[in-house]
Structure formats: C-alpha cells, structure tokens
Motif scaffolding. Structure first.
Motif, PDB file in Angstrom:
ATOM      1  N   ALA A   1       0.838  -1.199   0.000  1.00  0.00           N
ATOM      2  CA  ALA A   1       0.000   0.000   0.000  1.00  0.00           C
ATOM      3  C   ALA A   1       0.875   1.252   0.000  1.00  0.00           C
ATOM      4  O   ALA A   1       0.581   2.230  -0.698  1.00  0.00           O
ATOM      5  N   ALA A   2       1.952   1.239   0.762  1.00  0.00           N
ATOM      6  CA  ALA A   2       2.852   2.387   0.807  1.00  0.00           C
ATOM      7  C   ALA A   2       3.512   2.599  -0.549  1.00  0.00           C
ATOM      8  O   ALA A   2       3.635   3.736  -1.012  1.00  0.00           O
ATOM      9  N   LEU A   3       3.910   1.526  -1.189  1.00  0.00           N
ATOM     10  CA  LEU A   3       4.536   1.632  -2.503  1.00  0.00           C
ATOM     11  C   LEU A   3       3.548   2.168  -3.533  1.00  0.00           C
ATOM     12  O   LEU A   3       3.894   3.040  -4.346  1.00  0.00           O
ATOM     13  N   LEU A   4       2.314   1.686  -3.504  1.00  0.00           N
ATOM     14  CA  LEU A   4       1.304   2.181  -4.435  1.00  0.00           C
ATOM     15  C   LEU A   4       0.984   3.652  -4.189  1.00  0.00           C
ATOM     16  O   LEU A   4       0.819   4.430  -5.133  1.00  0.00           O
ATOM     17  N   LEU A   5       0.896   4.045  -2.944  1.00  0.00           N
ATOM     18  CA  LEU A   5       0.626   5.443  -2.611  1.00  0.00           C
ATOM     19  C   LEU A   5       1.778   6.325  -3.086  1.00  0.00           C
ATOM     20  O   LEU A   5       1.570   7.375  -3.698  1.00  0.00           O
ATOM     21  N   PHE A   6       2.997   5.908  -2.831  1.00  0.00           N
ATOM     22  CA  PHE A   6       4.183   6.657  -3.251  1.00  0.00           C
ATOM     23  C   PHE A   6       4.234   6.788  -4.767  1.00  0.00           C
ATOM     24  O   PHE A   6       4.458   7.873  -5.302  1.00  0.00           O
ATOM     25  N   THR A   7       3.992   5.689  -5.473  1.00  0.00           N
ATOM     26  CA  THR A   7       4.022   5.707  -6.939  1.00  0.00           C
ATOM     27  C   THR A   7       2.896   6.576  -7.489  1.00  0.00           C
ATOM     28  O   THR A   7       3.114   7.371  -8.408  1.00  0.00           O
ATOM     29  N   GLY A   8       1.720   6.448  -6.922  1.00  0.00           N
ATOM     30  CA  GLY A   8       0.584   7.263  -7.380  1.00  0.00           C
ATOM     31  C   GLY A   8       0.824   8.740  -7.170  1.00  0.00           C
ATOM     32  O   GLY A   8       0.513   9.568  -8.040  1.00  0.00           O
ATOM     33  N   LEU A   9       1.384   9.093  -6.036  1.00  0.00           N
ATOM     34  CA  LEU A   9       1.687  10.489  -5.755  1.00  0.00           C
ATOM     35  C   LEU A   9       2.719  11.031  -6.735  1.00  0.00           C
ATOM     36  O   LEU A   9       2.593  12.145  -7.240  1.00  0.00           O
TER      37      LEU A   9
ATOM     38  N   LEU B   1       2.303  14.139  -9.423  1.00  0.00           N
ATOM     39  CA  LEU B   1       3.221  15.278  -9.434  1.00  0.00           C
ATOM     40  C   LEU B   1       3.918  15.436 -10.781  1.00  0.00           C
ATOM     41  O   LEU B   1       4.064  16.544 -11.293  1.00  0.00           O
ATOM     42  N   VAL B   2       4.336  14.346 -11.382  1.00  0.00           N
ATOM     43  CA  VAL B   2       5.020  14.413 -12.677  1.00  0.00           C
ATOM     44  C   VAL B   2       4.062  14.888 -13.765  1.00  0.00           C
ATOM     45  O   VAL B   2       4.447  15.670 -14.640  1.00  0.00           O
ATOM     46  N   SER B   3       2.811  14.457 -13.715  1.00  0.00           N
ATOM     47  CA  SER B   3       1.864  14.853 -14.757  1.00  0.00           C
ATOM     48  C   SER B   3       1.428  16.310 -14.617  1.00  0.00           C
ATOM     49  O   SER B   3       0.979  16.913 -15.587  1.00  0.00           O
ATOM     50  N   THR B   4       1.563  16.908 -13.432  1.00  0.00           N
ATOM     51  CA  THR B   4       1.152  18.299 -13.270  1.00  0.00           C
ATOM     52  C   THR B   4       2.309  19.279 -13.391  1.00  0.00           C
ATOM     53  O   THR B   4       2.085  20.482 -13.445  1.00  0.00           O
ATOM     54  N   ILE B   5       3.534  18.812 -13.450  1.00  0.00           N
ATOM     55  CA  ILE B   5       4.664  19.738 -13.482  1.00  0.00           C
ATOM     56  C   ILE B   5       4.755  20.478 -14.811  1.00  0.00           C
ATOM     57  O   ILE B   5       5.108  21.662 -14.846  1.00  0.00           O
ATOM     58  N   SER B   6       4.434  19.842 -15.912  1.00  0.00           N
ATOM     59  CA  SER B   6       4.561  20.483 -17.213  1.00  0.00           C
ATOM     60  C   SER B   6       3.632  21.694 -17.368  1.00  0.00           C
ATOM     61  O   SER B   6       4.093  22.762 -17.759  1.00  0.00           O
ATOM     62  N   PRO B   7       2.335  21.587 -17.067  1.00  0.00           N
ATOM     63  CA  PRO B   7       1.482  22.780 -17.180  1.00  0.00           C
ATOM     64  C   PRO B   7       1.898  23.894 -16.214  1.00  0.00           C
ATOM     65  O   PRO B   7       1.846  25.070 -16.570  1.00  0.00           O
TER      66      PRO B   7
END
Length: 60
Positions: free
Chosen positions: A9-17, A21-27
């Motif tokens: 669960a921690a790994l999935l939460l970390f990866t999802g976060l 963050l990566v998808s919102t950095i460009s805009p």
C-alpha cells in the motif's frame, strides 16, 4: 506490534503520488515560465541596460 506495516500500500501510494506530481509539473512550468510578466521584465531590463550604456559612453 501496535500496527501492521503495509509495504505494498505504501509503494502504491508513493508511486501514485509521483505520477500525479510528474503529470502536473509540465502545465505549471509552462504557466510560470511563459507568463507575460517575464517578457515585460526582460524588455524593461534590456531598455535599462541600453540607457545605462548610452550614459556611460557619453560621460567617457
């Protein structure tokens, strides 16, 4: 032990976060870097530099 550790669960939460963050950095980057304020500031600094160079060449 007072609580269970959940590494998956921690790994999935970390990866999802990170994906969010990566998808919102460009805009955000585009908005900040290409804001009209920066273009106006660049032009103003260029004009100020030109004026100060002219003043320097006239006094010499």
């Amino acid at each position: 032990m007072p609580h269970r550790t959940r590494p998956m669960a921690a790994l999935l939460l970390f990866t999802g976060l990170n994906v969010v963050l990566v998808s919102t950095i460009s805009p955000v980057y585009d908005y900040v870097c290409f804001h009209p304020y920066w273009e106006r500031r660049r032009v103003e600094l260029h004009l100020e530099r030109e004026v100060s160079m002219r003043k320097g060449s006239l006094s010499a």
